[in-house]
Design an enzyme around this catalytic site. Structure first.
Site, mmCIF file in Angstrom:
data_model
loop_
_atom_site.group_PDB
_atom_site.id
_atom_site.type_symbol
_atom_site.label_atom_id
_atom_site.label_comp_id
_atom_site.label_asym_id
_atom_site.label_seq_id
_atom_site.Cartn_x
_atom_site.Cartn_y
_atom_site.Cartn_z
ATOM 1 N N TYR A 102 79.000 35.794 21.129
ATOM 2 C CA TYR A 102 79.093 34.393 21.561
ATOM 3 C C TYR A 102 80.075 33.666 20.660
ATOM 4 O O TYR A 102 80.039 33.848 19.432
ATOM 5 C CB TYR A 102 77.708 33.723 21.450
ATOM 6 C CG TYR A 102 77.758 32.224 21.701
ATOM 7 C CD1 TYR A 102 77.508 31.709 22.966
ATOM 8 C CD2 TYR A 102 78.101 31.336 20.679
ATOM 9 C CE1 TYR A 102 77.598 30.341 23.207
ATOM 10 C CE2 TYR A 102 78.196 29.976 20.911
ATOM 11 C CZ TYR A 102 77.941 29.489 22.175
ATOM 12 O OH TYR A 102 78.037 28.137 22.413
ATOM 13 N N GLU A 124 83.802 27.455 25.227
ATOM 14 C CA GLU A 124 82.782 28.481 24.924
ATOM 15 C C GLU A 124 83.096 29.787 25.645
ATOM 16 O O GLU A 124 83.458 29.782 26.816
ATOM 17 C CB GLU A 124 81.410 27.956 25.373
ATOM 18 C CG GLU A 124 80.265 28.920 25.123
ATOM 19 C CD GLU A 124 78.961 28.434 25.761
ATOM 20 O OE1 GLU A 124 78.199 27.720 25.087
ATOM 21 O OE2 GLU A 124 78.711 28.765 26.945
#
Ligand code: GDP
Ligand code: MN
Length: 380
Positions: A101, A189
């Site tokens: 992530y 993101e």
């Protein structure tokens, strides 16, 4: 302004961040043609303004044209958390060794950019933050200094990724930071950021939110603006020239002045309820404006009560009261109305309203008591 995944990937690609080859379409035949071109296996992905598409059946692997056709036709039209899929993205499937992530956002309280990196990717970061907060390596970046190579390497080391992923991740994070800053993003993101068995690092998903106020500096952002989900209530209100923002609660709010309208939304929450909207009718509260506002609020099926909060200034209390009564003659309102009227000539205004009070039109002395009454009525 939230971008769809494929728009986010196009945005990433312009900054040199590696993404899979693919194309967007709204048509099943085109989806198969795209799959044929990029080569099997492919992934067919729903393009909606919400996450968790994988779990909802919106991300499917296809080994051949027949499977691509089946997945494309199943995913188009699918409802994911209330969002109907109108567009799909078909891309070449990737082999995954590990899922990470990575993101950049603004930490307003620290007045710095916040970078987050975790070896536990592919799942929602909120879940990781709750269950294993130590698995998220954070870095706060002073916007005037930027992300230096040394700081970036230290940050990547702290995340304990597979050492094979180090170089590729440093490279992508550097580019992602540039994209985030130069592109005026509020959020950039990648989840998952993948390490392939071959050692390459690659963005498999994209969640990008651009600052809508930066459109004037980025004329090409108009294309993203065009595909934003539309709130019909907002469109109707804006067409009437009203300052309206749709919210999720059940108390319709009308106030004069942006500050008072915001406080009204807050006081409804304080009273244990939720506002269905923010609506500022501006300085004037004449019958025309009030009727327009009531009409917009009345058309919102979520509204169970209406809170009119007016502080008379230049517009005097009696004008406001007459405006409300006149508007109520023009629009037939379903939900009960609670009025709080204060300011210039408030008592004269209340005097005008008093003979009309009943179980559909109520008056309260204070903002808080009016909020409580509206919330009670909304929940009744
Ligand atoms: P989200 O569920 O909306 O976040 O959609 P993602 O794009 O993140 O996809 C969800 C999951 O599907 C990923 O975490 C992967 O595990 C899987 N996935 C997506 N694309 C591929 C791919 O190309 N190959 C493989 N093997 N899995 C994929
Ligand atoms: Mn994802």
């Amino acid at each position: 302004m939230d971008l769809l995944e494929y728009q986010g990937k196009q945005f990433f690609a312009t900054y040199g961040i590696p993404v899979s080859d693919g194309e967007a379409t709204s048509n099943v035949d085109d989806a198969v043609a795209i799959a044929d071109r990029v080569g099997y296996p492919v992934v067919v992905k729903a393009q909606v303004h919400t996450g968790g598409r994988g779990k909802a059946g919106g991300v499917k692997l296809a080994e051949n044209a027949e499977e691509a056709r089946t997945h494309a036709s199943n995913i188009l039209g699918l409802a994911i958390k209330g969002h109907i899929v109108e567009t799909i993205w078909v891309e070449k499937a990737s082999d995954i060794a590990e899922e990470y992530y990575a993101s950049f956002t603004l930490d307003r309280s620290a007045k710095k950019h916040l970078g987050m990196l975790s070896a536990e990717g592919g799942v929602e970061i909120e879940t990781v933050a709750e269950e294993n907060p130590d698995a998220i390596a954070k870095i706060w970046i002073d916007p005037t200094e930027g992300l230096t190579d040394a700081a970036c390497r230290e940050w990547v080391a702290a995340a304990n990724l597979n050492p094979q992923a180090t170089e590729g991740t440093v490279e992508i994070l550097t580019k992602l930071y540039t994209a985030y800053v130069e592109g005026d993003a509020d959020l950039a993101e990648i989840n998952p950021l993948i390490l392939k068995p071959t050692g390459e690092v690659h963005a498999l998903d994209a969640k990008v939110s651009l600052d809508g106020n930066a459109i004037y500096e980025h004329p090409d952002y108009a294309q993203y603006d065009a595909s934003q989900p539309r709130d019909e209530r907002e469109e109707a209100a804006h067409a009437k020239g009203l300052q309206y923002v749709g919210l999720d609660g059940s108390v319709g709010v009308i106030a004069n002045g942006a500050g008072l309208a915001m406080s009204t939304v807050d006081v409804v929450s304080q009273a244990g309820g939720g506002a269905a909207n923010f609506l500022d009718i501006g300085g004037g509260a004449n019958a025309d404006v009030m009727a327009g506002a009531l009409e917009v609020i009345n058309n919102d099926p979520a509204v169970k009560s209406i809170f009119i909060n007016i502080f008379g200034g230049i517009t005097r209390g009696e004008e406001v009261a007459n405006g409300i009564l006149e508007a109520m003659k023009r629009v037939s309102i379903d939900a009960p109305i609670v009025i709080r009227l204060d300011g210039t000539n408030a008592e004269e205004g209340r005097e005008i309203l008093r003979p009309h009070l009943d179980d559909k039109l109520m008056m309260e002395d204070t903002m808080l008591s009016a909020a409580r009454r509206s919330v009670e009525l909304a929940e009744a």
